[in-house]
Design an enzyme around this catalytic site. Structure first.
Site, PDB file in Angstrom:
ATOM      1  N   PHE A 173       0.810  -1.219   0.000  1.00 25.90           N
ATOM      2  CA  PHE A 173       0.000   0.000   0.000  1.00 25.90           C
ATOM      3  C   PHE A 173       0.844   1.272   0.000  1.00 25.90           C
ATOM      4  O   PHE A 173       0.350   2.339  -0.356  1.00 25.90           O
ATOM      5  CB  PHE A 173      -0.932   0.020   1.228  1.00 25.90           C
ATOM      6  CG  PHE A 173      -0.255   0.512   2.482  1.00 25.90           C
ATOM      7  CD1 PHE A 173      -0.191   1.867   2.776  1.00 25.90           C
ATOM      8  CD2 PHE A 173       0.361  -0.366   3.368  1.00 25.90           C
ATOM      9  CE1 PHE A 173       0.458   2.323   3.924  1.00 25.90           C
ATOM     10  CE2 PHE A 173       1.003   0.078   4.505  1.00 25.90           C
ATOM     11  CZ  PHE A 173       1.050   1.430   4.780  1.00 25.90           C
ATOM     12  N   LYS A 197      -1.092  -7.399  -9.275  1.00 23.47           N
ATOM     13  CA  LYS A 197      -2.091  -7.443  -8.184  1.00 23.47           C
ATOM     14  C   LYS A 197      -1.694  -6.349  -7.204  1.00 23.47           C
ATOM     15  O   LYS A 197      -0.824  -6.530  -6.352  1.00 23.47           O
ATOM     16  CB  LYS A 197      -2.063  -8.819  -7.509  1.00 23.47           C
ATOM     17  CG  LYS A 197      -3.347  -9.210  -6.806  1.00 23.47           C
ATOM     18  CD  LYS A 197      -3.790  -8.294  -5.680  1.00 23.47           C
ATOM     19  CE  LYS A 197      -3.023  -8.456  -4.402  1.00 23.47           C
ATOM     20  NZ  LYS A 197      -3.420  -7.464  -3.367  1.00 23.47           N
ATOM     21  N   GLU A 200      -5.018  -3.955  -2.144  1.00 24.82           N
ATOM     22  CA  GLU A 200      -6.450  -3.618  -2.154  1.00 24.82           C
ATOM     23  C   GLU A 200      -6.721  -2.302  -1.425  1.00 24.82           C
ATOM     24  O   GLU A 200      -7.796  -1.740  -1.535  1.00 24.82           O
ATOM     25  CB  GLU A 200      -7.286  -4.761  -1.556  1.00 24.82           C
ATOM     26  CG  GLU A 200      -7.024  -5.099  -0.094  1.00 24.82           C
ATOM     27  CD  GLU A 200      -5.853  -6.084   0.085  1.00 24.82           C
ATOM     28  OE1 GLU A 200      -4.856  -5.996  -0.669  1.00 24.82           O
ATOM     29  OE2 GLU A 200      -5.957  -6.928   0.996  1.00 24.82           O
ATOM     30  N   ARG A 201      -5.715  -1.803  -0.676  1.00 23.73           N
ATOM     31  CA  ARG A 201      -5.904  -0.508  -0.012  1.00 23.73           C
ATOM     32  C   ARG A 201      -5.664   0.647  -0.975  1.00 23.73           C
ATOM     33  O   ARG A 201      -6.176   1.739  -0.777  1.00 23.73           O
ATOM     34  CB  ARG A 201      -4.933  -0.393   1.171  1.00 23.73           C
ATOM     35  CG  ARG A 201      -5.612  -0.634   2.500  1.00 23.73           C
ATOM     36  CD  ARG A 201      -4.632  -0.482   3.621  1.00 23.73           C
ATOM     37  NE  ARG A 201      -4.031  -1.752   3.957  1.00 23.73           N
ATOM     38  CZ  ARG A 201      -2.908  -1.880   4.664  1.00 23.73           C
ATOM     39  NH1 ARG A 201      -2.284  -0.812   5.101  1.00 23.73           N
ATOM     40  NH2 ARG A 201      -2.433  -3.061   4.946  1.00 23.73           N
ATOM     41  N   CYS A 305       9.741   1.376   3.687  1.00 19.69           N
ATOM     42  CA  CYS A 305      10.644   0.305   4.107  1.00 19.69           C
ATOM     43  C   CYS A 305      12.046   0.841   4.324  1.00 19.69           C
ATOM     44  O   CYS A 305      12.881   0.167   4.902  1.00 19.69           O
ATOM     45  CB  CYS A 305      10.659  -0.811   3.067  1.00 19.69           C
ATOM     46  SG  CYS A 305      11.387  -0.294   1.517  1.00 19.69           S
ATOM     47  N   GLU A 397       8.981  -3.899  13.463  1.00 19.71           N
ATOM     48  CA  GLU A 397       8.679  -2.841  12.489  1.00 19.71           C
ATOM     49  C   GLU A 397       7.407  -2.120  12.937  1.00 19.71           C
ATOM     50  O   GLU A 397       6.339  -2.739  13.019  1.00 19.71           O
ATOM     51  CB  GLU A 397       8.473  -3.434  11.088  1.00 19.71           C
ATOM     52  CG  GLU A 397       8.238  -2.359  10.045  1.00 19.71           C
ATOM     53  CD  GLU A 397       8.080  -2.903   8.627  1.00 19.71           C
ATOM     54  OE1 GLU A 397       7.402  -3.937   8.459  1.00 19.71           O
ATOM     55  OE2 GLU A 397       8.636  -2.287   7.691  1.00 19.71           O
TER      56      GLU A 397
HETATM   57  P1  NAD Z   1       1.262  -6.644   3.132  1.00 22.03           P
HETATM   58  O1  NAD Z   1       2.262  -7.726   3.253  1.00 22.03           O
HETATM   59  O2  NAD Z   1       0.137  -6.631   4.099  1.00 22.03           O
HETATM   60  O3  NAD Z   1       0.594  -6.660   1.667  1.00 22.03           O
HETATM   61  C1  NAD Z   1       1.381  -6.660   0.494  1.00 22.03           C
HETATM   62  C2  NAD Z   1       0.613  -7.352  -0.617  1.00 22.03           C
HETATM   63  O4  NAD Z   1       0.362  -8.714  -0.239  1.00 22.03           O
HETATM   64  C3  NAD Z   1      -0.750  -6.736  -0.895  1.00 22.03           C
HETATM   65  O5  NAD Z   1      -0.965  -6.718  -2.280  1.00 22.03           O
HETATM   66  C4  NAD Z   1      -1.719  -7.674  -0.190  1.00 22.03           C
HETATM   67  O6  NAD Z   1      -2.977  -7.750  -0.825  1.00 22.03           O
HETATM   68  C5  NAD Z   1      -1.018  -9.012  -0.282  1.00 22.03           C
HETATM   69  N1  NAD Z   1      -1.287  -9.891   0.870  1.00 22.03           N
HETATM   70  C6  NAD Z   1      -1.624  -9.521   2.139  1.00 22.03           C
HETATM   71  N2  NAD Z   1      -1.733 -10.617   2.924  1.00 22.03           N
HETATM   72  C7  NAD Z   1      -1.460 -11.690   2.147  1.00 22.03           C
HETATM   73  C8  NAD Z   1      -1.388 -13.096   2.392  1.00 22.03           C
HETATM   74  N3  NAD Z   1      -1.629 -13.594   3.597  1.00 22.03           N
HETATM   75  N4  NAD Z   1      -1.060 -13.901   1.362  1.00 22.03           N
HETATM   76  C9  NAD Z   1      -0.793 -13.408   0.141  1.00 22.03           C
HETATM   77  N5  NAD Z   1      -0.847 -12.074  -0.145  1.00 22.03           N
HETATM   78  C10 NAD Z   1      -1.174 -11.224   0.839  1.00 22.03           C
HETATM   79  O7  NAD Z   1       2.078  -5.256   3.177  1.00 22.03           O
HETATM   80  P2  NAD Z   1       1.507  -3.785   3.192  1.00 22.03           P
HETATM   81  O8  NAD Z   1       0.924  -3.504   4.553  1.00 22.03           O
HETATM   82  O9  NAD Z   1       0.684  -3.511   1.996  1.00 22.03           O
HETATM   83  O10 NAD Z   1       2.858  -2.937   3.016  1.00 22.03           O
HETATM   84  C11 NAD Z   1       3.683  -2.575   4.081  1.00 22.03           C
HETATM   85  C12 NAD Z   1       4.849  -3.529   4.226  1.00 22.03           C
HETATM   86  O11 NAD Z   1       5.576  -3.602   3.004  1.00 22.03           O
HETATM   87  C13 NAD Z   1       5.855  -3.085   5.269  1.00 22.03           C
HETATM   88  O12 NAD Z   1       6.270  -4.203   6.006  1.00 22.03           O
HETATM   89  C14 NAD Z   1       7.003  -2.516   4.462  1.00 22.03           C
HETATM   90  O13 NAD Z   1       8.261  -2.547   5.101  1.00 22.03           O
HETATM   91  C15 NAD Z   1       6.969  -3.424   3.283  1.00 22.03           C
HETATM   92  N6  NAD Z   1       7.633  -2.843   2.119  1.00 22.03           N
HETATM   93  C16 NAD Z   1       8.847  -3.340   1.786  1.00 22.03           C
HETATM   94  C17 NAD Z   1       9.539  -2.807   0.725  1.00 22.03           C
HETATM   95  C18 NAD Z   1      10.892  -3.342   0.367  1.00 22.03           C
HETATM   96  O14 NAD Z   1      11.397  -2.986  -0.679  1.00 22.03           O
HETATM   97  N7  NAD Z   1      11.507  -4.183   1.180  1.00 22.03           N
HETATM   98  C19 NAD Z   1       8.990  -1.750  -0.012  1.00 22.03           C
HETATM   99  C20 NAD Z   1       7.732  -1.271   0.331  1.00 22.03           C
HETATM  100  C21 NAD Z   1       7.066  -1.827   1.425  1.00 22.03           C
END
Ligand code: NAD
Length: 506
Positions: A173, A197, A200-201, A305, A397
């Protein structure tokens, strides 16, 4: 020039906002084979909430495995013709996209700002970084020439980069437009067809992206969007016609997606969360450090991140910590600092602050109770001084504008604390000593390191990627590594000595 399928009529069009005023918009639907469509079997929707106002600006219709099937089939149908376009012609789509995005910089920035919450300047920076990723895609024809060598007399070996087929990306998101652009230019210019994909937020930026790519001449079916949640992600991991997945999100999910994709023999690169340490030593420049540390931990409301999360204060640095606190108090929620993503995220962040305070930590700057636009999810800049390395606020985190300060007597102890945390995204040191900088950079366990820089993002053409629990899979997501990830090397060994004695040549 190859013939592109005629671009479809624009169904969504411009996002109309030109201010932060609440602006409802189109529901997010799938984009498959160059058309908008709705989920086949699932009927659930999810609200797309503008975090500044705490109100739903749209709905997103969640897809299922049958929608993934449809998108993959559309991509598979488009792939053969697209992969036969010469790379220079595929890159022309990126040149046009670059112009299109520059012309729409304000519109895209307002869209990102509304669906994600970040303030306009931060949203603009995100769009500009996305454009930089597109520019890297434009440069690929100049970089992607393969190697060729006569390996023994009359025998030549050559290496070319071949596309993988239908590939997929899953994004978080916090950067609705930029993170998809970490993947798309390399994957598309590499000759693949793509299924995205988005979170969804924040699914709305993908609507504009799909339409812009179509307007820029990308054939229908080469880029598809399936809206949804874990159901869609799991279907992509399991789909037999998808050989590669890029994922960016939390560590918990990155680990799951990597394991699931790998269990099907897929290529996967899955980036996770972070806990980034900034090490500050007494000889650091006071004003530079204060400005930089605060920008790092409050930028995008700490929802990056690459955000600073722990400040490891080495020795007597009270004069610098005072300047950091003074600077943090000048940050105005609603103006310099956007809201966090959801009410639950706000409550979780405040829970970390309460918990730290209850265990004796001093809340030097307190963001609890911050307000700006009514209804929004606000947390102001917060500094927790005197954290112990084992405390939740110091090792988990938080993903909010919170800086946990740990005090240690020596640089060695600071590095040991950084290295004991399981993440490995980013780490920085603030110092005016080249020796301290070099010793720290050589020893910290992080993929992206900074000297006097709080957000050490390796910009194009360098690859973006962390280590340890911040990344599962091999390599970086952007830059040349991204191209390598989305392509495979075809090695051709040729021997034409048979022709040597044929007389018609002479
Ligand atoms: P999230 O893991 O909740 O969701 C990421 C994606 O995964 C979304 O598209 C979501 O729909 C999907 N998803 C959620 N739960 C799932 C599941 N159980 N199985 C399969 N898919 C699922 O992350 P978020 O809250 O959207 O983003 C924030 C996180 O992303 C933070 O931890 C941040 O550090 C990380 N992030 C990392 C980087 C990097 O380069 N390392 C960059 C940006 C964000």
């Amino acid at each position: 020039m190859s013939t592109a399928t005629t671009a479809p009529p624009v169904a969504v069009g411009r996002f109309p906002a030109t201010s932060e005023a609440f602006t409802p918009w189109h529901d997010a639907r799938h984009w498959i084979a160059g058309r908008w469509c709705d989920p086949r079997s699932r009927r659930e929707s999810h609200e797309v909430v503008d975090p500044r106002h705490g109100r739903a600006m749209a709905q997103v219709r969640l897809g299922g495995a049958d929608d993934v099937d449809r998108a993959v089939a559309a991509a598979a149908a488009a792939f053969p013709a697209w992969s036969e376009w010469p790379i220079r012609e595929r890159a022309q789509v990126m040149y046009r996209l670059r112009e299109r995005m520059i012309a729409s910089l304000d519109e895209l920035s307002w869209l990102v700002s509304h669906e994600n919450g970040k303030v306009l300047a931060e949203a603009k920076a995100e769009v500009e970084k996305a454009i930089e990723c597109v520019e890297f895609g434009c440069s690929l024809p100049n970089l992607a020439a393969g190697n060729q060598l006569e390996v023994s007399r009359g025998v030549a070996c050559e290496v070319a980069h071949a596309p993988l087929g239908v590939v997929a990306g899953v994004t978080p998101f916090n950067f609705p437009l930029m993170v998809p652009m970490w993947m798309l230019p390399q994957a598309l210019v590499g000759g693949n067809a793509f299924v995205l994909k988005p979170s969804e937020r924040v699914p709305l930026s993908s609507l504009r992206l799909a339409e812009m790519l179509a307007e820029c001449g990308l054939p229908a079916g080469v880029f598809n969007v399936v809206q949804g949640d874990r159901v869609v992600v799991e279907a992509l991991c399991d789909h037999p016609r998808v050989p590669a997945i890029g994922f960016v999100g939390s560590t918990r999910v990155a680990r799951q997606v990597y394991a699931r994709a790998a269990s099907h023999g897929k290529r996967a690169l899955c980036f996770g969360g972070a806990k980034n340490h900034l090490i500050v030593v007494p000889d650091a420049d006071v004003e530079l450090t204060a400005e930089n540390v605060v920008a790092s931990f409050t930028g995008c409301a700490g929802q990056r991140c690459m955000a600073a999360s722990v400040l490891v204060a080495v020795g007597e640095v009270d004069h610098i910590l005072d300047a950091v606190a003074r600077r943090a108090r000048t940050i105005r929620p609603g103006v310099d600092l956007g809201p966090v993503t959801t009410a639950a995220a706000r409550d979780r962040i405040i829970g970390y602050i309460d918990d730290a305070e209850a265990s004796g930590v001093k809340v030097v700057v307190d963001g609890r109770g911050a307000t700006a636009d009514p209804g929004g999810y606000w947390v102001g800049p917060t500094i927790l001084d005197g954290c112990r390395p084992s405390m939740k606020a110091a090792c988990e985190e938080i993903f909010g504008p919170v800086l946990s300060v740990i005090r240690v007597p020596t640089l060695d102890e600071a590095i040991a604390i950084e290295n004991a945390n399981p993440y490995g995204n980013a780490s920085s040191v603030y110092t005016s000593s080249g020796d301290v900088a070099r010793r720290t950079m050589e020893r910290v366990e992080a993929g992206m390191c900074g000297v006097n820089i709080g957000v050490p993002v390796p910009r194009e053409p360098f690859g973006f990627g962390g280590w340890n629990d911040s990344a599962f899979g091999h390599g970086n997501m952007t830059g040349w590594d991204g191209y390598r990830f989305w392509t495979r090397q075809r090695k051709v060994t040729s021997k034409w000595a048979l022709q040597r004695d044929q007389t018609w040549m002479s």
